[in-house]
Design a protein around this motif. Structure first.
Motif, PDB file in Angstrom:
ATOM      1  N   TRP A  34      -1.209   7.300  10.220  1.00  0.00           N
ATOM      2  CA  TRP A  34       0.142   7.550   9.708  1.00  0.00           C
ATOM      3  C   TRP A  34       0.061   8.295   8.383  1.00  0.00           C
ATOM      4  CZ3 TRP A  34       2.680   5.783   5.280  1.00  0.00           C
ATOM      5  CH2 TRP A  34       4.030   6.056   5.226  1.00  0.00           C
ATOM      6  N   TRP A  35      -0.846   7.846   7.471  1.00  0.00           N
ATOM      7  CA  TRP A  35      -1.030   8.536   6.190  1.00  0.00           C
ATOM      8  C   TRP A  35      -1.388   9.995   6.441  1.00  0.00           C
ATOM      9  CZ3 TRP A  35       0.827   7.322   1.786  1.00  0.00           C
ATOM     10  CH2 TRP A  35       0.839   6.023   1.283  1.00  0.00           C
ATOM     11  N   ALA A  36      -2.311  10.246   7.371  1.00  0.00           N
ATOM     12  CA  ALA A  36      -2.736  11.612   7.673  1.00  0.00           C
ATOM     13  C   ALA A  36      -1.567  12.455   8.185  1.00  0.00           C
ATOM     14  CB  ALA A  36      -3.875  11.599   8.694  1.00  0.00           C
ATOM     15  N   SER A  37      -0.708  11.856   9.009  1.00  0.00           N
ATOM     16  CA  SER A  37       0.439  12.596   9.535  1.00  0.00           C
ATOM     17  C   SER A  37       1.435  12.916   8.419  1.00  0.00           C
ATOM     18  CB  SER A  37       1.131  11.817  10.660  1.00  0.00           C
ATOM     19  OG  SER A  37       1.839  10.700  10.158  1.00  0.00           O
ATOM     20  N   MET A  38       1.546  12.042   7.430  1.00  0.00           N
ATOM     21  CA  MET A  38       2.436  12.300   6.292  1.00  0.00           C
ATOM     22  C   MET A  38       1.891  13.463   5.448  1.00  0.00           C
ATOM     23  SD  MET A  38       5.041  10.270   6.457  1.00  0.00           S
ATOM     24  CE  MET A  38       4.980  10.578   8.192  1.00  0.00           C
ATOM     25  N   GLU A  39       0.575  13.549   5.321  1.00  0.00           N
ATOM     26  CA  GLU A  39      -0.035  14.649   4.566  1.00  0.00           C
ATOM     27  C   GLU A  39       0.198  15.973   5.283  1.00  0.00           C
ATOM     28  OE1 GLU A  39      -4.133  13.644   4.107  1.00  0.00           O
ATOM     29  OE2 GLU A  39      -3.728  12.123   2.591  1.00  0.00           O
ATOM     30  N   TYR A  41      12.021  -0.797   7.327  1.00  0.00           N
ATOM     31  CA  TYR A  41      12.712  -1.044   8.595  1.00  0.00           C
ATOM     32  C   TYR A  41      13.643   0.114   8.967  1.00  0.00           C
ATOM     33  CZ  TYR A  41      10.859  -5.689   9.406  1.00  0.00           C
ATOM     34  OH  TYR A  41      10.014  -6.748   9.679  1.00  0.00           O
ATOM     35  N   ARG A  42      14.239   0.771   7.986  1.00  0.00           N
ATOM     36  CA  ARG A  42      15.044   1.970   8.283  1.00  0.00           C
ATOM     37  C   ARG A  42      14.159   3.078   8.842  1.00  0.00           C
ATOM     38  NH1 ARG A  42      17.527   0.538   3.364  1.00  0.00           N
ATOM     39  NH2 ARG A  42      16.324   2.125   2.246  1.00  0.00           N
ATOM     40  N   MET A  43      13.005   3.263   8.234  1.00  0.00           N
ATOM     41  CA  MET A  43      12.068   4.272   8.706  1.00  0.00           C
ATOM     42  C   MET A  43      11.553   3.910  10.108  1.00  0.00           C
ATOM     43  SD  MET A  43       8.701   5.769   6.728  1.00  0.00           S
ATOM     44  CE  MET A  43       7.858   4.213   6.707  1.00  0.00           C
ATOM     45  N   ARG A  44      11.319   2.641  10.322  1.00  0.00           N
ATOM     46  CA  ARG A  44      10.856   2.171  11.636  1.00  0.00           C
ATOM     47  C   ARG A  44      11.920   2.414  12.706  1.00  0.00           C
ATOM     48  NH1 ARG A  44       9.731  -3.826  13.696  1.00  0.00           N
ATOM     49  NH2 ARG A  44       8.305  -3.321  15.387  1.00  0.00           N
ATOM     50  N   ALA A  45      13.183   2.207  12.360  1.00  0.00           N
ATOM     51  CA  ALA A  45      14.282   2.432  13.305  1.00  0.00           C
ATOM     52  C   ALA A  45      14.373   3.906  13.704  1.00  0.00           C
ATOM     53  CB  ALA A  45      15.605   1.967  12.697  1.00  0.00           C
ATOM     54  N   ARG A  46      13.970   4.807  12.807  1.00  0.00           N
ATOM     55  CA  ARG A  46      13.969   6.247  13.107  1.00  0.00           C
ATOM     56  C   ARG A  46      12.682   6.686  13.806  1.00  0.00           C
ATOM     57  NH1 ARG A  46      15.617   6.424   7.582  1.00  0.00           N
ATOM     58  NH2 ARG A  46      13.584   7.285   7.084  1.00  0.00           N
ATOM     59  N   GLY A  47      11.743   5.752  14.009  1.00  0.00           N
ATOM     60  CA  GLY A  47      10.485   6.070  14.678  1.00  0.00           C
ATOM     61  C   GLY A  47       9.480   6.783  13.793  1.00  0.00           C
ATOM     62  N   LYS A  48       9.610   6.630  12.475  1.00  0.00           N
ATOM     63  CA  LYS A  48       8.749   7.346  11.533  1.00  0.00           C
ATOM     64  C   LYS A  48       7.733   6.441  10.836  1.00  0.00           C
ATOM     65  CE  LYS A  48      11.004  11.197  12.086  1.00  0.00           C
ATOM     66  NZ  LYS A  48      10.421  12.327  12.760  1.00  0.00           N
ATOM     67  N   ALA A  49       7.705   5.156  11.159  1.00  0.00           N
ATOM     68  CA  ALA A  49       6.830   4.195  10.501  1.00  0.00           C
ATOM     69  C   ALA A  49       5.494   4.081  11.229  1.00  0.00           C
ATOM     70  CB  ALA A  49       7.513   2.827  10.448  1.00  0.00           C
ATOM     71  N   PRO A  50       4.487   3.519  10.561  1.00  0.00           N
ATOM     72  CA  PRO A  50       3.220   3.262  11.238  1.00  0.00           C
ATOM     73  C   PRO A  50       3.426   2.310  12.426  1.00  0.00           C
ATOM     74  CG  PRO A  50       3.020   2.837   8.876  1.00  0.00           C
ATOM     75  CD  PRO A  50       4.456   3.084   9.165  1.00  0.00           C
ATOM     76  N   GLU A  59       0.822  -1.220   0.000  1.00  0.00           N
ATOM     77  CA  GLU A  59       0.000   0.000   0.000  1.00  0.00           C
ATOM     78  C   GLU A  59       0.851   1.264   0.000  1.00  0.00           C
ATOM     79  OE1 GLU A  59      -3.318   2.266   2.725  1.00  0.00           O
ATOM     80  OE2 GLU A  59      -3.387   0.082   2.615  1.00  0.00           O
ATOM     81  N   ILE A  60       1.933   1.261   0.774  1.00  0.00           N
ATOM     82  CA  ILE A  60       2.749   2.475   0.850  1.00  0.00           C
ATOM     83  C   ILE A  60       3.869   2.480  -0.195  1.00  0.00           C
ATOM     84  CG2 ILE A  60       2.192   2.833   3.273  1.00  0.00           C
ATOM     85  CD1 ILE A  60       4.960   1.868   4.028  1.00  0.00           C
ATOM     86  N   LYS A  61       3.926   1.411  -0.990  1.00  0.00           N
ATOM     87  CA  LYS A  61       4.896   1.299  -2.097  1.00  0.00           C
ATOM     88  C   LYS A  61       6.323   1.517  -1.599  1.00  0.00           C
ATOM     89  CE  LYS A  61       1.641   2.685  -5.709  1.00  0.00           C
ATOM     90  NZ  LYS A  61       0.424   2.533  -4.956  1.00  0.00           N
ATOM     91  N   MET A  62       6.717   0.656  -0.668  1.00  0.00           N
ATOM     92  CA  MET A  62       8.032   0.779  -0.046  1.00  0.00           C
ATOM     93  C   MET A  62       8.644  -0.611   0.121  1.00  0.00           C
ATOM     94  SD  MET A  62       8.907   2.644   3.560  1.00  0.00           S
ATOM     95  CE  MET A  62       8.500   4.261   2.926  1.00  0.00           C
TER      96      MET A  62
END
Length: 61
Positions: free
Chosen positions: A53-58, A24-33, A15-18
């Motif tokens: 999470w999608w809303a926070s990215m917007e 996992y890199r994003m998760r390690a930085r605390g930025k993942a859902p 869904e997030i095309k990643m």
């Protein structure tokens, strides 16, 4: 009523095309859902957490 649907990690990645590595890199930085770790080690994500999470990215864009 909040959605109780839980998505598999593969569904979230699609869904997030990643890639898994980028996620996992994003998760390690605390930025993942937010994820839930099941007793068998598998990961799930509540639909409501992914939508938030999608809303926070917007908002950040």
């Amino acid at each position: 009523m909040a959605s109780t649907e839980k998505l598999k990690l593969a569904e979230v990645l699609k869904e997030i095309k990643m890639s898994r590595a980028a996620f996992y890199r994003m998760r390690a930085r605390g930025k993942a859902p937010k994820l839930i770790k099941l007793s068998n080690g598998q990961l799930r994500c509540r639909r409501s957490d992914l939508d938030a999470w999608w809303a926070s990215m917007e908002d950040a864009a």
